[in-house]
Enzyme design. Structure first.
Site, PDB file in Angstrom:
ATOM      1  N   GLU A  56      61.566 -53.764  66.478  1.00 37.22           N
ATOM      2  CA  GLU A  56      60.296 -52.418  66.532  1.00 37.22           C
ATOM      3  C   GLU A  56      59.931 -53.094  64.832  1.00 37.22           C
ATOM      4  OE1 GLU A  56      58.408 -50.257  64.153  1.00 37.22           O
ATOM      5  OE2 GLU A  56      59.965 -48.869  64.255  1.00 37.22           O
TER       6      GLU A  56
ATOM      7  N   CYS B  24      56.186 -48.445  58.568  1.00 33.67           N
ATOM      8  CA  CYS B  24      55.980 -49.749  59.447  1.00 33.67           C
ATOM      9  C   CYS B  24      54.254 -49.892  60.363  1.00 33.67           C
ATOM     10  CB  CYS B  24      57.147 -49.056  60.814  1.00 33.67           C
ATOM     11  SG  CYS B  24      57.379 -47.724  61.221  1.00 33.67           S
TER      12      CYS B  24
HETATM   13  P1  NDP Z   1      64.505 -56.787  57.018  1.00 34.62           P
HETATM   14  O1  NDP Z   1      64.037 -57.442  58.319  1.00 34.62           O
HETATM   15  O2  NDP Z   1      65.097 -57.572  56.139  1.00 34.62           O
HETATM   16  O3  NDP Z   1      66.426 -55.800  57.060  1.00 34.62           O
HETATM   17  C1  NDP Z   1      66.109 -55.221  58.566  1.00 34.62           C
HETATM   18  C2  NDP Z   1      67.555 -54.764  58.895  1.00 34.62           C
HETATM   19  O4  NDP Z   1      68.275 -56.269  59.648  1.00 34.62           O
HETATM   20  C3  NDP Z   1      68.224 -54.185  58.179  1.00 34.62           C
HETATM   21  O5  NDP Z   1      69.187 -53.452  58.198  1.00 34.62           O
HETATM   22  C4  NDP Z   1      69.263 -55.329  57.157  1.00 34.62           C
HETATM   23  O6  NDP Z   1      70.140 -55.069  56.749  1.00 34.62           O
HETATM   24  C5  NDP Z   1      69.775 -56.266  58.845  1.00 34.62           C
HETATM   25  N1  NDP Z   1      69.679 -57.650  58.855  1.00 34.62           N
HETATM   26  C6  NDP Z   1      68.836 -58.339  58.261  1.00 34.62           C
HETATM   27  N2  NDP Z   1      69.571 -59.740  58.271  1.00 34.62           N
HETATM   28  C7  NDP Z   1      70.758 -59.311  58.653  1.00 34.62           C
HETATM   29  C8  NDP Z   1      71.409 -60.735  59.734  1.00 34.62           C
HETATM   30  N3  NDP Z   1      71.543 -61.410  59.816  1.00 34.62           N
HETATM   31  N4  NDP Z   1      71.987 -59.973  59.990  1.00 34.62           N
HETATM   32  C9  NDP Z   1      72.886 -58.504  60.957  1.00 34.62           C
HETATM   33  N5  NDP Z   1      71.335 -57.336  59.895  1.00 34.62           N
HETATM   34  C10 NDP Z   1      70.474 -58.310  59.465  1.00 34.62           C
HETATM   35  O7  NDP Z   1      63.909 -56.172  56.594  1.00 34.62           O
HETATM   36  P2  NDP Z   1      63.717 -54.947  55.556  1.00 34.62           P
HETATM   37  O8  NDP Z   1      63.902 -53.621  55.600  1.00 34.62           O
HETATM   38  O9  NDP Z   1      64.944 -55.218  54.430  1.00 34.62           O
HETATM   39  O10 NDP Z   1      62.656 -54.914  55.198  1.00 34.62           O
HETATM   40  C11 NDP Z   1      61.982 -56.574  54.808  1.00 34.62           C
HETATM   41  C12 NDP Z   1      59.786 -56.120  55.678  1.00 34.62           C
HETATM   42  O11 NDP Z   1      60.561 -56.046  56.362  1.00 34.62           O
HETATM   43  C13 NDP Z   1      59.469 -55.315  54.616  1.00 34.62           C
HETATM   44  O12 NDP Z   1      58.911 -55.978  53.754  1.00 34.62           O
HETATM   45  C14 NDP Z   1      58.781 -54.972  55.530  1.00 34.62           C
HETATM   46  O13 NDP Z   1      57.343 -56.485  55.413  1.00 34.62           O
HETATM   47  C15 NDP Z   1      59.290 -54.683  56.846  1.00 34.62           C
HETATM   48  N6  NDP Z   1      59.434 -54.189  57.752  1.00 34.62           N
HETATM   49  C16 NDP Z   1      58.853 -53.497  58.502  1.00 34.62           C
HETATM   50  C17 NDP Z   1      59.229 -51.856  58.879  1.00 34.62           C
HETATM   51  C18 NDP Z   1      58.311 -51.943  61.045  1.00 34.62           C
HETATM   52  O14 NDP Z   1      59.129 -51.873  60.954  1.00 34.62           O
HETATM   53  N7  NDP Z   1      57.501 -52.430  60.526  1.00 34.62           N
HETATM   54  C19 NDP Z   1      59.999 -51.607  58.378  1.00 34.62           C
HETATM   55  C20 NDP Z   1      60.834 -52.799  57.709  1.00 34.62           C
HETATM   56  C21 NDP Z   1      60.464 -53.047  56.815  1.00 34.62           C
HETATM   57  P3  NDP Z   1      69.911 -55.812  54.989  1.00 34.62           P
HETATM   58  O15 NDP Z   1      69.265 -54.691  54.757  1.00 34.62           O
HETATM   59  O16 NDP Z   1      71.587 -55.260  54.423  1.00 34.62           O
HETATM   60  O17 NDP Z   1      70.307 -56.974  54.424  1.00 34.62           O
END
Ligand code: NDP
Length: 684
Positions: free
Chosen positions: A255, A294
């Site tokens: 998602e 989101c």
């Molecule tokens: P990310 O995609 O950066 O992270 C989402 C999850 O993935 C976090 O728990 C993160 O952990 C984890 N993650 C990142 N890299 C890895 C990896 N290599 N291995 C395992 N887990 C990993 O999203 P964010 O929440 O930081 O948000 C960043 C951007 O994503 C926002 O600016 C927005 O644009 C978008 N977003 C979209 C959403 C949606 O549903 N449409 C919801 C939230 C965000 P960690 O935090 O520890 O890096």
């Protein structure tokens, strides 16, 4: 505060590698996060070998009861979560969506599971599929829990809801979960998780928590594991390409960010209620959670002639929002989660300005902040952009400014509005605001293939509609293409994402014992006495009762017609009945057959059967003519406990004619008292 992980039945604290998480409100350090040194194979083994068996020993109903108990436990402690969550920049109202929303999702799943799933360890999907003429061979789809772990990787924006909405369906399915919250807001998820463990409600091993990175955990997944991810498209793509995930066909539910749209219908004028509803929804979307949802409306699609009016009304509304410290009274919009996130949003706006102009807000100016520190916090005022030629633009459909930002887009025709919405290449949700039936229908059908959810708002549902940005437990949350292609929630569909659907072929008897649901052709045992004498516990699946037979006469048919007013020609007029390709002459009413069937099997004494709850899957398979005699077979097909006082019994009912041909079949649902609650007449 150092956040610990909960793995292998104990809390684990790393000694190095910490990430410092700062408050979005004032820049204070609020948490140190690290999972360094964690043995990921041990985490998976513990889920698979301890949590899985413990959950699978329970029935769906027992697991659902645990989820309800957990919801009650968390609900009593939620003020603590609210207190912690302010530092994410969210206001109390924002946190309601996250914290209460998460708890309500637990309640909703628990209740749905107890109503829609059996009190068993196996569920069936769909009806029995007959596969042979002789009736000795058939098939049924059964659902069994996967034997691995559910790895839940959550986004930063809904630390409580994101965790709970994923946990409920996995645990009800019988699959243990490993929760990995986003580092930036992990302290909120941690506060909730600490309470989950403290409650002692869930079986050991059914939930684990990793504060920090998950290291090589994804490399160790098998086809029995599931990953459910929420976050950016970029991270989703990266994680999904983990070799083990592709090699082992690991289910990956994604998602991810999407450029959701709201469309103002071509029929709407400024004075129409739909105009105000549209403007209010767009304003609410970009200020709630400071636009970090989101589902947020990134693209507001408006008839060209209405662009100025919408811009004026929207900016007037945004003027009223009060940006500031989320703890302060009167503040309606809090901060972004971090200054890094704000930098990302500003960079995204810079990309958008090549194709759209800023018509409200100044991203380069320091915002006015009530009761907060504009320099130390991550505050940002709303920004509205305007794009006159969205079909000639690219970035407005691809660049997600994940903050209080939206772009107004002009359209000239309905087809254009549809094309603009679909240029998002797959979104979680879109809203349509229109009171013109053909326009609204065309918009819904035109955009549906590109969206997981479509909300249609007009003056008639305005007061009760649940809002563009609110995913609901019974509804699918997720969208195609850019939105990730995954589905979460959607009621029991969400539970089935953690289960294997297997088509089992065999004898009707085998299918009945494997699935726990009786089906015709499976063995029947003769019920002792009358079926309506037995309490809920007394009845066993497969117990059968055959009634006496009763002849149906022309006088019965005429009396029934006169009494009910049902004088359809097929019952009353011999020549007319013969004109129908289905009948050889006058036939008995279907409802008469049902009523006479009931007359053959009910019992007049007060007893354990409390109520007739309804009929399902009714089919009239053979006409019943005057002179035919019917008799009924009643078999206990399935039993579902409802309350301590009673449960639902599903009876398979077959009505035969005197040649033993099946005239009608249906499922009859009765509510049967449990033994301790069988009603009795008061003796005066
Ligand atoms: P990310 O995609 O950066 O992270 C989402 C999850 O993935 C976090 O728990 C993160 O952990 C984890 N993650 C990142 N890299 C890895 C990896 N290599 N291995 C395992 N887990 C990993 O999203 P964010 O929440 O930081 O948000 C960043 C951007 O994503 C926002 O600016 C927005 O644009 C978008 N977003 C979209 C959403 C949606 O549903 N449409 C919801 C939230 C965000 P960690 O935090 O520890 O890096």
């Amino acid at each position: 505060m150092k956040l610990r992980s909960y793995v292998g039945g104990a809390w684990y604290e790393a000694s190095e590698g910490f990430v410092r998480v700062l408050s979005a409100v004032d820049g204070r350090a609020v948490a140190l996060v690290s999972s360094q040194g964690l043995d990921t194979q041990r985490v998976l083994d513990y889920a698979r070998k301890t949590g899985g068996p413990a959950l699978r020993a329970l029935t769906f109903h027992q697991r659902a009861e645990l989820i309800k108990a957990l919801a009650l436990h968390l609900d009593q402690r939620k003020e603590r979560f609210y207190e912690v969550a302010y530092d994410t920049g969210a206001t109390r109202k924002d946190n309601f969506v996250d914290i209460d929303g998460g708890i309500m999702t637990l309640f909703a799943f628990s209740s749905k599971a107890r109503r829609e799933l059996p009190d068993a360890r196996v569920a069936v999907d769909g009806a029995l599929e007959p596969l042979s003429k002789g009736g000795t061979f058939a098939a049924r789809h059964i659902m069994t829990p996967l034997r691995g772990a559910a790895v839940h990787i959550n986004a930063y924006n809904f630390p409580a809801w994101g965790m709970l909405e994923k946990l409920a369906p996995a645990l009800i399915a019988g699959v243990p979960a490993i929760v990995k919250p986003a580092t930036q807001t992990a302290y909120v998820a941690y506060a909730v998780f600490e309470e989950i463990i403290a409650s002692g409600i869930l079986p050991e091993g059914s939930v684990q928590f990793i504060a920090g990175g998950i290291g090589d955990l994804l490399d160790r997944l098998t086809g029995q594991d599931v990953v459910s991810f929420t976050g950016s498209a970029q991270t989703a793509a990266k994680l999904q390409s983990t070799p083990a995930i592709a090699r082992n066909s690991v289910r990956f539910i994604a998602e991810q960010d999407s450029l959701n749209a709201a469309i103002l219908g071509p029929d709407v004028r400024v004075e129409d209620p739909e105009f105000e509803l549209f403007v209010r929804e767009v304003a609410r979307e970009i200020t709630t959670k400071a636009g970090q949802r989101c589902t947020c409306i990134r693209r507001a699609i408006v008839p060209r002639g209405m662009m100025d009016a919408v811009q004026r009304a929207l900016t007037a509304r945004l003027e009223k929002s009060v940006l500031g410290n989320p703890r302060s009274e009167g503040v309606t919009m809090g901060a972004l989660v971090s200054q890094g996130q704000r930098d990302d949003v500003l960079a995204a706006i810079a990309q958008l300005t090549g194709e759209a102009q800023i018509v409200y807000g100044d991203p380069s100016a320091a915002p006015n902040v009530v009761d907060g520190d504009a320099r130390a916090g991550a505050y940002m005022a709303p920004v509205v952009l305007r794009c006159e030629r969205p079909l000639d633009s690219q970035r407005v459909h691809t660049v997600e400014a994940f903050g209080p930002v939206t772009t107004l887009m002009a359209y000239d025709t309905l087809d254009e509005a549809i094309e603009i919405a679909n240029r998002g290449e797959g979104s979680l949700v879109a809203s349509v605001f229109s009171y013109d039936a053909p326009a609204a229908d065309a918009l819904v059908l035109g955009i549906a293939p590109f969206h997981g959810r479509v909300l249609v708002v007009d003056r008639d549902d305005a007061k009760e509609q649940t809002g563009h940005g609110t995913p609901l437990a019974p509804l699918v949350h997720g969208g195609p293409g850019r939105a990730g292609g995954g589905e979460e929630m959607g009621g029991i569909r969400g539970v089935f994402h953690y289960m294997q659907r297997t088509a089992v072929q065999g004898t009707p008897q085998r299918l009945a014992t494997v699935s726990g649901v009786w089906n015709p052709g499976a063995s029947e045992t003769t019920i002792a006495g009358h079926p309506f004498e037995h309490s809920f516990e007394d009845l066993t699946v497969g117990e059968t009762y055959y009634t006496d037979s009763r002849e149906i006469t022309i006088a019965d048919i005429e009396r029934f017609a006169e009494f009910t007013g049902d004088s359809f020609y097929a019952h009353m007029d011999e020549a007319a009945a013969k004109a129908s390709p289905f009948f050889e002459g006058r036939v008995a009413h279907g409802y008469l057959v049902l009523a006479f069937a009931a007359g053959l099997f009910v019992r007049s004494e007060l007893g354990p059967v409390l109520a007739n709850y309804g009929l399902e899957n009714l089919r009239f398979l053979k006409p019943v003519y005057p002179g035919d005699a019917i008799r009924v077979r009643l078999t206990v097909k399935e039993k579902t406990p409802r309350k301590p006082e009673y449960g639902e019994v599903r009876w398979s009912v077959t009505v035969f004619n005197q040649q033993d041909e099946v005239a009608a079949t249906y499922d009859l649902l009765t509510m049967n008292a449990t033994a301790a609650h069988v009603p009795a007449l008061e003796v005066v």
